[in-house]
Enzyme design. Sequence first.
Site, PDB file in Angstrom:
ATOM      1  N   TRP A   1     -16.929  33.930   4.436  1.00  0.00           N
ATOM      2  CA  TRP A   1     -17.191  33.834   2.997  1.00  0.00           C
ATOM      3  C   TRP A   1     -16.730  32.499   2.434  1.00  0.00           C
ATOM      4  O   TRP A   1     -17.413  31.911   1.594  1.00  0.00           O
ATOM      5  CB  TRP A   1     -16.553  35.002   2.249  1.00  0.00           C
TER       6      TRP A   1
ATOM      7  N   ASP B   1     -11.952  33.985  -4.581  1.00  0.00           N
ATOM      8  CA  ASP B   1     -12.877  35.069  -4.268  1.00  0.00           C
ATOM      9  C   ASP B   1     -12.004  36.248  -3.837  1.00  0.00           C
ATOM     10  O   ASP B   1     -11.444  36.249  -2.755  1.00  0.00           O
ATOM     11  CB  ASP B   1     -13.810  34.626  -3.131  1.00  0.00           C
TER      12      ASP B   1
ATOM     13  N   LYS C   1     -16.591  46.620  -3.485  1.00  0.00           N
ATOM     14  CA  LYS C   1     -15.481  46.941  -2.582  1.00  0.00           C
ATOM     15  C   LYS C   1     -14.359  47.666  -3.326  1.00  0.00           C
ATOM     16  O   LYS C   1     -14.227  48.858  -3.193  1.00  0.00           O
ATOM     17  CB  LYS C   1     -14.996  45.691  -1.872  1.00  0.00           C
TER      18      LYS C   1
HETATM   19  C1  LIG Z   1     -18.510  41.124   0.404  1.00  0.00           C
HETATM   20  C2  LIG Z   1     -17.965  39.798   0.109  1.00  0.00           C
HETATM   21  C3  LIG Z   1     -18.739  38.790  -0.504  1.00  0.00           C
HETATM   22  C4  LIG Z   1     -20.201  38.951  -0.830  1.00  0.00           C
HETATM   23  O1  LIG Z   1     -20.337  39.630  -1.998  1.00  0.00           O
HETATM   24  P1  LIG Z   1     -21.778  39.845  -2.669  1.00  0.00           P
HETATM   25  O2  LIG Z   1     -21.405  40.547  -3.938  1.00  0.00           O
HETATM   26  O3  LIG Z   1     -22.590  40.674  -1.726  1.00  0.00           O
HETATM   27  O4  LIG Z   1     -22.380  38.512  -2.891  1.00  0.00           O
HETATM   28  C5  LIG Z   1     -18.127  37.591  -0.796  1.00  0.00           C
HETATM   29  N1  LIG Z   1     -16.819  37.375  -0.505  1.00  0.00           N
HETATM   30  C6  LIG Z   1     -16.056  38.316   0.093  1.00  0.00           C
HETATM   31  C7  LIG Z   1     -14.619  38.029   0.379  1.00  0.00           C
HETATM   32  C8  LIG Z   1     -16.600  39.554   0.412  1.00  0.00           C
HETATM   33  O5  LIG Z   1     -15.847  40.487   0.996  1.00  0.00           O
END
Ligand SMILES: *Cc1c(COP(=O)(O)O)cnc(C)c1O
Length: 356
Positions: free
Chosen positions: A101, A168, A192
């Site tokens: 990511w 993030d 999540k």
């Molecule tokens: C799942 C995830 C993403 C992607 O998220 P989307 O909402 O599908 O774009 C980005 N960063 C991390 C750390 C993730 O776990």
Amino acid sequence: MKKHNFFAGPAILPQSVMKKAAEAAVEYNGLGLSLMEISHRSADVVEIMNNAEQHVRDLFNLSDDYAVLFLTGGASSQFYMAAMNLADSQEKTGYVDTGTWSAKAIKEANKFSEAVELASSKEKNYTYIPKGYDVPQGLNYVHLTSNNTVFGTQTKEWVNCDAPLVSDMSSDIFSREIPVEKFGLIYAGAQKNVGLAGTTLVIVRKDLVGQRQRDIPTMLDYTTHINKNSAFNTPPVFSIYVTMLNLKWIIDHGGVKAMEERNEEKASLLYGEIDSNPLFEGTTDIADRSTMNATFVLKDNNLDEQFLSLCAEAGIMGIKGHRSVGGFRASMYNAMEKDSVETLVSVMQHLKNAHA
Ligand SMILES: *Cc1c(COP(=O)(O)O)cnc(C)c1O
């Protein structure tokens, strides 16, 4: 039989949240209409949006310096929106590369700023979190992926620097306490630990936005959404509703501090078994292990199939590792009860006894 949901994302939600969501899908608040078929300008929906925002503020004790937004496009859209809104093309941003990511975030940031890679754990297949790296002066921000969902590592200590942190937090937001004042921007796809796919939570320090020279498209400008309370266009109301219910569930269960204790308890139960069971081993440095996503392997991968079928028999779902790394991954987000982890541990012990 009870199912134990270890999927990495979309992921487990509390049963009570899903029951309320199911009711609202049929009829909301005695209106004779579903929540899915009423205006985003109606008093009911405005109240949901306000409550969702207030829950985020309460959970992180946010001051008015921060805006709370519910956007669309996933965390993946924040990879470019962050750089687009917080830096100009010739300005420098700092990135720590801790996995899949982060690498995607760096790629997008380079389109709108000069993204400097401060450190990377790529050479060891992202099995640890880099520490002790230098942060040069003059960066607009320093970006970290707080929890690496794919590799199972988690940032435990936040780097000290003058620049605001951008993070993030898609897979560990609200799982533990954080020093909010260090952050200029926090973002997370909802699917999540926040709520339902379709909305993306953005927490941004208001003084950092609206400072760019570039002409940002209206929908991609944080200022637009700050000024319109996340309802410049039609927001994903149902996702925000589920998010609001889930945030309320966290508050009712003691908030982030209580989640942290609950998550540490679950994680130490599982890691304890990984470390003591001779058939298994963890795949990351112990100091950097994630409380949300535990990654591990069977030393003899001839046993993989047997382990997976024992898991299936016990109602354990979503335990297979990410397709890019293999092995196993147990995701233990806030909503997961301890008994699910106990079930997994007992399957691991069962396998050990069968092969002792
Ligand atoms: C799942 C995830 C993403 C992607 O998220 P989307 O909402 O599908 O774009 C980005 N960063 C991390 C750390 C993730 O776990």
